[in-house]
Scaffold this motif. Structure first.
Motif, PDB file in Angstrom:
ATOM      1  N   ASP A  37       0.883  -1.173   0.000  1.00 39.29           N
ATOM      2  CA  ASP A  37       0.000   0.000   0.000  1.00 39.29           C
ATOM      3  C   ASP A  37       0.918   1.219   0.000  1.00 39.29           C
ATOM      4  OD1 ASP A  37      -1.618   2.153   0.523  1.00 39.29           O
ATOM      5  OD2 ASP A  37      -2.746   1.184   2.133  1.00 39.29           O
ATOM      6  N   ARG A  38       1.102   1.841  -1.147  1.00 35.48           N
ATOM      7  CA  ARG A  38       2.105   2.908  -1.275  1.00 35.48           C
ATOM      8  C   ARG A  38       1.731   4.144  -0.470  1.00 35.48           C
ATOM      9  NH1 ARG A  38       5.950   1.236  -4.520  1.00 35.48           N
ATOM     10  NH2 ARG A  38       5.487  -0.258  -6.196  1.00 35.48           N
ATOM     11  N   ALA A  39       0.460   4.340  -0.234  1.00 31.06           N
ATOM     12  CA  ALA A  39       0.032   5.518   0.524  1.00 31.06           C
ATOM     13  C   ALA A  39       0.479   5.430   1.985  1.00 31.06           C
ATOM     14  CB  ALA A  39      -1.487   5.665   0.457  1.00 31.06           C
ATOM     15  N   SER A  40       0.387   4.256   2.551  1.00 32.98           N
ATOM     16  CA  SER A  40       0.746   4.080   3.961  1.00 32.98           C
ATOM     17  C   SER A  40       2.131   3.480   4.160  1.00 32.98           C
ATOM     18  CB  SER A  40      -0.285   3.176   4.647  1.00 32.98           C
ATOM     19  OG  SER A  40      -0.207   1.850   4.120  1.00 32.98           O
ATOM     20  N   GLY A  41       2.678   2.902   3.086  1.00 34.84           N
ATOM     21  CA  GLY A  41       3.962   2.220   3.205  1.00 34.84           C
ATOM     22  C   GLY A  41       3.841   0.828   3.785  1.00 34.84           C
ATOM     23  N   LYS A  42       2.624   0.401   4.032  1.00 32.37           N
ATOM     24  CA  LYS A  42       2.379  -0.924   4.593  1.00 32.37           C
ATOM     25  C   LYS A  42       2.567  -1.981   3.512  1.00 32.37           C
ATOM     26  CE  LYS A  42      -1.272  -3.361   7.190  1.00 32.37           C
ATOM     27  NZ  LYS A  42      -2.674  -3.259   7.691  1.00 32.37           N
ATOM     28  N   PHE A  43       3.116  -3.137   3.899  1.00 31.75           N
ATOM     29  CA  PHE A  43       3.254  -4.230   2.934  1.00 31.75           C
ATOM     30  C   PHE A  43       2.921  -5.566   3.601  1.00 31.75           C
ATOM     31  CE2 PHE A  43       7.337  -4.026   5.053  1.00 31.75           C
ATOM     32  CZ  PHE A  43       7.720  -5.361   5.214  1.00 31.75           C
ATOM     33  N   LYS A  44       2.470  -6.509   2.786  1.00 30.36           N
ATOM     34  CA  LYS A  44       2.146  -7.855   3.255  1.00 30.36           C
ATOM     35  C   LYS A  44       2.691  -8.884   2.265  1.00 30.36           C
ATOM     36  CE  LYS A  44      -0.144  -6.835   7.000  1.00 30.36           C
ATOM     37  NZ  LYS A  44       0.284  -7.284   8.350  1.00 30.36           N
ATOM     38  N   THR A  45       3.015 -10.036   2.787  1.00 31.06           N
ATOM     39  CA  THR A  45       3.567 -11.102   1.948  1.00 31.06           C
ATOM     40  C   THR A  45       2.708 -12.356   2.069  1.00 31.06           C
ATOM     41  OG1 THR A  45       5.004 -11.985   3.692  1.00 31.06           O
ATOM     42  CG2 THR A  45       5.914 -10.255   2.275  1.00 31.06           C
ATOM     43  N   ARG A  46       2.863 -13.227   1.093  1.00 28.11           N
ATOM     44  CA  ARG A  46       2.302 -14.576   1.172  1.00 28.11           C
ATOM     45  C   ARG A  46       3.241 -15.514   0.436  1.00 28.11           C
ATOM     46  NH1 ARG A  46       0.169 -19.230  -1.342  1.00 28.11           N
ATOM     47  NH2 ARG A  46      -2.030 -18.799  -1.791  1.00 28.11           N
ATOM     48  N   ASP A  47       3.697 -16.552   1.136  1.00 25.83           N
ATOM     49  CA  ASP A  47       4.610 -17.525   0.544  1.00 25.83           C
ATOM     50  C   ASP A  47       3.836 -18.654  -0.125  1.00 25.83           C
ATOM     51  OD1 ASP A  47       6.632 -15.998   1.582  1.00 25.83           O
ATOM     52  OD2 ASP A  47       7.008 -17.316   3.296  1.00 25.83           O
ATOM     53  N   ALA A  48       4.547 -19.427  -0.923  1.00 23.14           N
ATOM     54  CA  ALA A  48       3.952 -20.567  -1.619  1.00 23.14           C
ATOM     55  C   ALA A  48       3.373 -21.567  -0.621  1.00 23.14           C
ATOM     56  CB  ALA A  48       4.995 -21.245  -2.489  1.00 23.14           C
ATOM     57  N   LEU A  49       2.304 -22.232  -1.031  1.00 23.02           N
ATOM     58  CA  LEU A  49       1.730 -23.314  -0.238  1.00 23.02           C
ATOM     59  C   LEU A  49       2.141 -24.672  -0.802  1.00 23.02           C
ATOM     60  CD1 LEU A  49      -1.847 -21.948   0.532  1.00 23.02           C
ATOM     61  CD2 LEU A  49       0.230 -21.806   1.918  1.00 23.02           C
ATOM     62  N   SER A  50       3.266 -24.682  -1.501  1.00 25.07           N
ATOM     63  CA  SER A  50       3.831 -25.941  -1.979  1.00 25.07           C
ATOM     64  C   SER A  50       4.487 -26.672  -0.816  1.00 25.07           C
ATOM     65  CB  SER A  50       4.883 -25.663  -3.058  1.00 25.07           C
ATOM     66  OG  SER A  50       5.913 -24.833  -2.514  1.00 25.07           O
ATOM     67  N   ALA A  51       4.784 -27.932  -1.029  1.00 29.70           N
ATOM     68  CA  ALA A  51       5.581 -28.701  -0.077  1.00 29.70           C
ATOM     69  C   ALA A  51       6.739 -29.327  -0.837  1.00 29.70           C
ATOM     70  CB  ALA A  51       4.738 -29.797   0.578  1.00 29.70           C
ATOM     71  N   PRO A  52       7.971 -29.266  -0.319  1.00 35.37           N
ATOM     72  CA  PRO A  52       9.041 -30.041  -0.949  1.00 35.37           C
ATOM     73  C   PRO A  52       8.680 -31.518  -0.895  1.00 35.37           C
ATOM     74  CG  PRO A  52       9.738 -29.131   1.171  1.00 35.37           C
ATOM     75  CD  PRO A  52       8.415 -28.550   0.881  1.00 35.37           C
ATOM     76  N   MET A  53       8.993 -32.256  -1.937  1.00 36.53           N
ATOM     77  CA  MET A  53       8.528 -33.634  -2.048  1.00 36.53           C
ATOM     78  C   MET A  53       9.633 -34.568  -2.540  1.00 36.53           C
ATOM     79  SD  MET A  53       5.199 -33.605  -1.231  1.00 36.53           S
ATOM     80  CE  MET A  53       4.339 -34.937  -2.058  1.00 36.53           C
ATOM     81  N   GLY A  54       9.475 -35.836  -2.241  1.00 35.09           N
ATOM     82  CA  GLY A  54      10.344 -36.874  -2.783  1.00 35.09           C
ATOM     83  C   GLY A  54       9.777 -37.371  -4.096  1.00 35.09           C
ATOM     84  N   LEU A  55       9.767 -36.498  -5.087  1.00 33.78           N
ATOM     85  CA  LEU A  55       9.208 -36.791  -6.402  1.00 33.78           C
ATOM     86  C   LEU A  55      10.131 -36.236  -7.479  1.00 33.78           C
ATOM     87  CD1 LEU A  55       5.469 -35.815  -5.699  1.00 33.78           C
ATOM     88  CD2 LEU A  55       6.342 -38.135  -6.027  1.00 33.78           C
ATOM     89  N   GLY A  56       9.811 -36.524  -8.724  1.00 34.33           N
ATOM     90  CA  GLY A  56      10.524 -35.957  -9.847  1.00 34.33           C
ATOM     91  C   GLY A  56       9.809 -34.721 -10.366  1.00 34.33           C
ATOM     92  N   TYR A  57      10.145 -34.331 -11.595  1.00 34.79           N
ATOM     93  CA  TYR A  57       9.581 -33.101 -12.154  1.00 34.79           C
ATOM     94  C   TYR A  57       8.077 -33.224 -12.407  1.00 34.79           C
ATOM     95  CZ  TYR A  57       9.655 -28.648 -14.624  1.00 34.79           C
ATOM     96  OH  TYR A  57       9.445 -27.340 -14.984  1.00 34.79           O
ATOM     97  N   GLU A  58       7.553 -34.439 -12.363  1.00 32.87           N
ATOM     98  CA  GLU A  58       6.109 -34.615 -12.509  1.00 32.87           C
ATOM     99  C   GLU A  58       5.319 -33.864 -11.439  1.00 32.87           C
ATOM    100  OE1 GLU A  58       7.597 -38.060  -9.943  1.00 32.87           O
ATOM    101  OE2 GLU A  58       8.239 -37.076 -11.810  1.00 32.87           O
TER     102      GLU A  58
END
Length: 550
Positions: free
Chosen positions: A225-246
């Motif tokens: 929010d450039r007016a207030s200088g406030k910022f928020k983040t959200r990270d990925a909801l992925s999980a590292p896995m024992g899988l291949g590129y599939e």
């Protein structure tokens, strides 16, 4: 990727400048093509291993094992429309561990040859004999039969290293574009790929060849929010896995629709990074105007990507037997769940809490056929209907708790590291009665739904803790009513797990994971997964993280 293509994309030199400090992602920089070279064949590895084993026995070792390891990794980093870095690494060598005069000795070498392995074995025996002069009790190993010549491989469909780098870069940049199109001001994304080629041999008669693959796509978006200088983040909801590129080829069957009113999607054995990046941007923007939580007692409904971290910290680490015995107290701490505490039959949790440990679950980070001391992996129960019934242990620990076999959870993060007790996959079993997340929420009068893992803190005994998350939604009279912010919950391990009131069925079950679980001195990093279904905890203390004390 050819050098001219890389320079054209980025204008940056390939290197390790942005590589995270994960030991499992270290190694000598190499060309990407080298990651597909076959390495030593199994007959060569067996010959070198025998050179070490025979030398160790001839020098006076009563037991010896050898690990020949080739560790490969590729990491790709992007930001908005630019590739920041691509790093390829290889580490290759061998470690020899022995028991001589009742004491352990260990030595490692990057000279993988008959002569190099024999020299390492001699040094390991010399170290064991020196250690024995001050050791009070001899090492007691649980019996372990040899398996002869066997092999195991992560059941992948597509080797991530075989996918062109340009294709992977294109996917990450497309995810960045989805995020910016949906309101993100900044976004960075990464893809980590690991292949552990491990050969184990021991004087028990095992010659075990394993090929282990892991993958982790992730990102973080920021809305301002450039007016207030406030910022928020959200990270990925992925999980590292024992899988291949599939894993990065999303399948509709692998998606779990989140509760009504959240827009969330859960991912099981494949992950849609484009869909998640777009939603993350919208949710980061929504957090800018979300209502700040009012502190108090709430019923919490926790989705698996969030609950996995709580399981990891308050159960997984708490039940490592070396920590329980005080062996880790100088660095990682101890555990409230001591042998004396267990003997008192104090409830660890409610009857809904059934915790299982395993090294077998398909797709999990900890899945291997055999651990790093040649024990065939298995599943075992840690907590049964709220009662603590077992710990996580390896061959030289089993006798301490009156058991005759290892649990198969010994691991080293490199050929140059000595193997020791590490956390297996530790998971909460899903409920047996049919129960969806929406049905679970319908039973809540005043509560909060939490998704994704955020900042956290836990004491050295794995007892008092605080956990945050990525997104939070108010629950009022059985319905999601809007987004909240500044949420964290505080409890102690016993209070929290005893407040567990209901667990959704297997249709809600999925994995959380971490590539870099640290432990030991010198520190080592291991990969581990934690499964659960969406779960409700009643009457948990919630604080507002934005409010200042006093």
């Amino acid at each position: 990727m050819k050098r001219r293509d890389f320079v054209g994309l980025t204008g940056l030199a390939t290197g390790a400048l942005f590589l995270p400090s994960f030991p499992s992602l270290a190694g000598n920089p190499v060309d990407a093509a080298r990651l597909l070279e076959p390495g030593l064949d199994v007959l060569q590895k067996k010959r070198f291993a025998d050179a070490a084993l025979n030398t160790a026995k001839g020098a006076g070792a009563s037991y010896a094992d050898v690990r020949i390891g080739r560790y490969l990794n590729q990491s790709i980093f992007t930001r908005e429309k630019q590739v920041q870095n691509i790093a390829n690494g290889e580490s290759f060598g061998a470690g020899v561990r022995v028991i001589a005069n009742g004491s352990w000795g260990f030595a490692s070498t990057n000279d993988v040859s008959d002569k190099g392995l024999a020299k390492a074995a001699q040094l390991a025996v010399a170290m064991a004999k020196a250690n024995a002069k001050t050791q009070k009790e001899p090492v007691k190993l649980a019996a372990q039969r040899g398996y002869g010549d066997v092999s195991w491989k992560t059941p992948i469909k597509t080797n991530a290293f075989e996918v062109p780098v340009a294709q992977k870069v294109e996917l990450l940049l497309a995810a960045n574009a989805k995020a910016t199109e949906n309101g993100a001001n900044f976004v960075n994304s990464s893809l980590f790929q690991i292949n552990e080629q491990k050969y184990f041999a021991s004087t028990d008669g095992s010659y075990i060849d394993q090929d282990v693959h892991r993958i982790w796509p992730t990102f973080s978006v920021t809305a301002i929010d450039r007016a207030s200088g406030k910022f928020k983040t959200r990270d990925a909801l992925s999980a590292p896995m024992g899988l291949g590129y599939e894993y990065l080829s999303p399948q509709a069957a692998d998606k779990i629709v989140g509760p009504q009113g959240t827009g969330l999607i859960g991912y099981r054995n494949s992950y849609d990074i484009l869909e998640d990046a777009a939603l993350a941007a919208r949710q980061a923007k929504a957090k800018l105007t979300a209502q700040s939580v009012i502190p108090g007692k709430y019923d919490l409904v926790l989705e698996p990507n969030h609950l996995g971290l709580t399981i990891h910290e308050s159960i997984g680490h708490a039940l490592e037997l070396d920590r329980v015995l005080g062996y880790e107290s100088n660095y990682a701490g101890t555990s409230f769940a001591t042998l004396e505490w267990k003997a008192k039959n104090i409830p660890y949790g409610s009857k809904q809490v059934n915790i299982v440990a395993d090294k077998l679950q398909p797709g999990s980070l900890g899945a291997v056929g055999y651990d790093d001391e040649g024990v065939k992996c298995k599943e075992w129960t840690l907590i049964d209907q709220g009662k603590l019934v077992n710990y996580e242990k390896i061959r030289d620990q089993a006798h301490i708790v009156g058991q005759t076999e290892s649990d198969g959870c010994c691991y080293a993060d490199s050929w140059s590291s000595v193997q020791f007790q590490r956390m297996p996959n530790v998971s909460l079993r899903p409920g047996t009665a049919k129960l969806s997340a929406d049905q679970l929420i319908s039973q809540v009068d005043k509560g909060i739904y939490i998704a994704g893992r955020g900042s956290y803190s836990i004491d050295q005994q794995r007892y008092n803790f605080q956990f945050g998350g990525q997104v939070f939604y108010a629950i009022e009279k059985g319905k999601i009513t809007g987004m909240l912010d500044d949420v964290a919950y505080q409890a102690n391990t016993q209070e929290f797990w005893n407040s567990c009131a209901a667990v959704c069925d297997a249709s809600e079950y999925r994995l959380f994971g971490t590539f870099n679980d640290g432990k030991g001195q010198p520190s080592q990093s291991s990969a581990v997964s934690h499964g659960s279904a969406t779960t409700r905890f009643n009457g948990v203390n919630v604080i507002n993280t934005a409010r200042k004390l006093g």
